[in-house]
Design an enzyme around this catalytic site. Sequence first.
Site, PDB file in Angstrom:
ATOM      1  N   PRO A 181       9.310  19.433  17.216  1.00 15.54           N
ATOM      2  CA  PRO A 181       8.665  18.477  16.080  1.00 15.54           C
ATOM      3  C   PRO A 181       7.380  19.079  15.670  1.00 15.54           C
ATOM      4  CG  PRO A 181       8.379  17.327  18.428  1.00 15.54           C
ATOM      5  CD  PRO A 181       9.647  18.520  18.410  1.00 15.54           C
ATOM      6  N   ASN A 182       7.078  18.850  14.343  1.00 12.72           N
ATOM      7  CA  ASN A 182       5.898  19.219  13.555  1.00 12.72           C
ATOM      8  C   ASN A 182       5.934  20.872  13.065  1.00 12.72           C
ATOM      9  OD1 ASN A 182       4.548  16.503  13.705  1.00 12.72           O
ATOM     10  ND2 ASN A 182       4.227  16.956  15.967  1.00 12.72           N
ATOM     11  N   ARG A 209      -0.203  23.140   9.282  1.00 10.61           N
ATOM     12  CA  ARG A 209      -0.805  22.335  10.285  1.00 10.61           C
ATOM     13  C   ARG A 209      -1.709  23.023  11.368  1.00 10.61           C
ATOM     14  NH1 ARG A 209       2.880  21.905  15.751  1.00 10.61           N
ATOM     15  NH2 ARG A 209       1.915  20.208  16.877  1.00 10.61           N
ATOM     16  N   TYR A 252      -2.685  27.176  15.336  1.00  6.55           N
ATOM     17  CA  TYR A 252      -1.260  27.736  15.117  1.00  6.55           C
ATOM     18  C   TYR A 252      -0.952  28.779  14.100  1.00  6.55           C
ATOM     19  CZ  TYR A 252      -0.243  23.611  17.831  1.00  6.55           C
ATOM     20  OH  TYR A 252      -0.236  22.682  18.601  1.00  6.55           O
ATOM     21  N   ASN A 302      10.962  26.529  20.967  1.00  8.21           N
ATOM     22  CA  ASN A 302       9.801  25.815  21.082  1.00  8.21           C
ATOM     23  C   ASN A 302      10.007  24.647  20.942  1.00  8.21           C
ATOM     24  OD1 ASN A 302       7.144  24.907  21.006  1.00  8.21           O
ATOM     25  ND2 ASN A 302       6.593  26.439  19.275  1.00  8.21           N
ATOM     26  N   ALA A 340       5.685  19.169  21.124  1.00 11.01           N
ATOM     27  CA  ALA A 340       5.444  18.089  22.001  1.00 11.01           C
ATOM     28  C   ALA A 340       6.490  17.696  23.259  1.00 11.01           C
ATOM     29  CB  ALA A 340       4.749  17.012  21.557  1.00 11.01           C
ATOM     30  N   HIS A 393       6.352  18.304  26.902  1.00  7.64           N
ATOM     31  CA  HIS A 393       5.648  17.702  27.878  1.00  7.64           C
ATOM     32  C   HIS A 393       6.104  16.428  28.197  1.00  7.64           C
ATOM     33  CE1 HIS A 393       2.843  20.914  26.572  1.00  7.64           C
ATOM     34  NE2 HIS A 393       2.838  20.536  25.202  1.00  7.64           N
ATOM     35  N   ASP A 411      17.420  18.142  30.702  1.00 14.10           N
ATOM     36  CA  ASP A 411      18.763  17.945  31.040  1.00 14.10           C
ATOM     37  C   ASP A 411      19.837  18.847  30.310  1.00 14.10           C
ATOM     38  OD1 ASP A 411      18.036  16.337  33.149  1.00 14.10           O
ATOM     39  OD2 ASP A 411      18.804  14.463  32.222  1.00 14.10           O
ATOM     40  N   GLU A 427      11.198  29.926  26.778  1.00 15.17           N
ATOM     41  CA  GLU A 427      10.372  28.837  26.116  1.00 15.17           C
ATOM     42  C   GLU A 427       9.170  29.601  25.332  1.00 15.17           C
ATOM     43  OE1 GLU A 427       9.058  26.415  29.279  1.00 15.17           O
ATOM     44  OE2 GLU A 427       7.339  25.355  28.063  1.00 15.17           O
ATOM     45  N   HIS A 441       5.424  29.030  23.086  1.00 10.90           N
ATOM     46  CA  HIS A 441       4.538  28.181  22.667  1.00 10.90           C
ATOM     47  C   HIS A 441       3.549  29.079  21.915  1.00 10.90           C
ATOM     48  CE1 HIS A 441       5.838  24.845  24.717  1.00 10.90           C
ATOM     49  NE2 HIS A 441       5.831  25.520  25.951  1.00 10.90           N
ATOM     50  N   ILE A 442       3.322  28.862  20.817  1.00  8.99           N
ATOM     51  CA  ILE A 442       2.609  29.736  19.765  1.00  8.99           C
ATOM     52  C   ILE A 442       0.911  29.605  20.395  1.00  8.99           C
ATOM     53  CG2 ILE A 442       1.447  29.823  17.653  1.00  8.99           C
ATOM     54  CD1 ILE A 442       4.196  28.350  16.509  1.00  8.99           C
ATOM     55  N   SER A 443       0.308  28.579  20.697  1.00 14.13           N
ATOM     56  CA  SER A 443      -0.711  28.693  21.322  1.00 14.13           C
ATOM     57  C   SER A 443      -0.821  28.644  22.777  1.00 14.13           C
ATOM     58  CB  SER A 443      -1.387  27.256  21.082  1.00 14.13           C
ATOM     59  OG  SER A 443      -0.694  26.130  21.568  1.00 14.13           O
ATOM     60  N   ARG A 446      -5.705  24.666  26.632  1.00 15.65           N
ATOM     61  CA  ARG A 446      -5.723  23.262  25.955  1.00 15.65           C
ATOM     62  C   ARG A 446      -5.869  22.112  26.907  1.00 15.65           C
ATOM     63  NH1 ARG A 446      -1.887  23.350  20.958  1.00 15.65           N
ATOM     64  NH2 ARG A 446      -3.129  21.849  20.340  1.00 15.65           N
ATOM     65  N   ARG A 477      -0.851  19.077  28.003  1.00 17.59           N
ATOM     66  CA  ARG A 477      -0.119  20.049  27.545  1.00 17.59           C
ATOM     67  C   ARG A 477       0.121  21.402  28.891  1.00 17.59           C
ATOM     68  NH1 ARG A 477      -0.286  19.658  22.079  1.00 17.59           N
ATOM     69  NH2 ARG A 477      -2.090  18.679  21.046  1.00 17.59           N
TER      70      ARG A 477
HETATM   71  C1  DQA Z   1       3.365  24.080  21.020  1.00 13.61           C
HETATM   72  C2  DQA Z   1       2.504  23.462  21.802  1.00 13.61           C
HETATM   73  C3  DQA Z   1       2.503  22.033  22.073  1.00 13.61           C
HETATM   74  O1  DQA Z   1       1.696  21.446  23.067  1.00 13.61           O
HETATM   75  C4  DQA Z   1       2.169  21.223  20.844  1.00 13.61           C
HETATM   76  O2  DQA Z   1       2.549  19.843  21.094  1.00 13.61           O
HETATM   77  C5  DQA Z   1       3.180  21.999  19.783  1.00 13.61           C
HETATM   78  C6  DQA Z   1       3.172  23.130  19.649  1.00 13.61           C
HETATM   79  C7  DQA Z   1       2.978  25.452  20.522  1.00 13.61           C
HETATM   80  O3  DQA Z   1       3.873  26.287  20.124  1.00 13.61           O
HETATM   81  O4  DQA Z   1       1.631  25.785  20.837  1.00 13.61           O
HETATM   82  O5  DQA Z   1       3.652  21.161  18.908  1.00 13.61           O
HETATM   83  O6  DQA Z   1       4.329  23.952  21.516  1.00 13.61           O
END
Ligand code: DQA
Length: 142
Positions: free
Chosen positions: A10-11, A18, A23, A73, A76, A79, A86, A97, A99-101, A106, A110
Amino acid sequence: MPTIYLLNGPNLNLLGKRQPEIYGSETLEDVERLCRAALPEGWDLRALQSNWEGQLIDWIHEARDHAAGIVINPGAFTHTSVAILDALNAYEGPVIEIHISNVHKRESFRHHSYVSLRADGVIAGLGIEGYVAGVRRVCSTR
Ligand code: DQA
């Protein structure tokens, strides 16, 4: 032809627009282009994004029969989602896995990842380069 499933949650469709201070300004199209460029000869990439947990789960199920590895990725859902954990537990290939950040720098919510209980590797805080590293790792572990 071995295919990597590149899944974004998502997002992440808003990547580049964003919270660019967190990011960055590159888009999901840039991510896909860089990952494709990193593929060895004879490999393919299926790049997918959804804001819906169930859709991501359906793609992970599809990956069971079609993917040489998953680079994900989960946004959210990282978490919160036991259901994505599963689904990944029902997949037998390598899972990386991304994560950009740097999620550990943070908010504390997270810091926990359900997906990390399954992932073979976790990359955080390298910006979109992390995806490329994930793709390279899947290719080299085959
Ligand atoms: C994320 C980190 C997550 O906590 C956040 O909800 C995201 C992006 C990252 O790529 O840093 O949507 O996965």
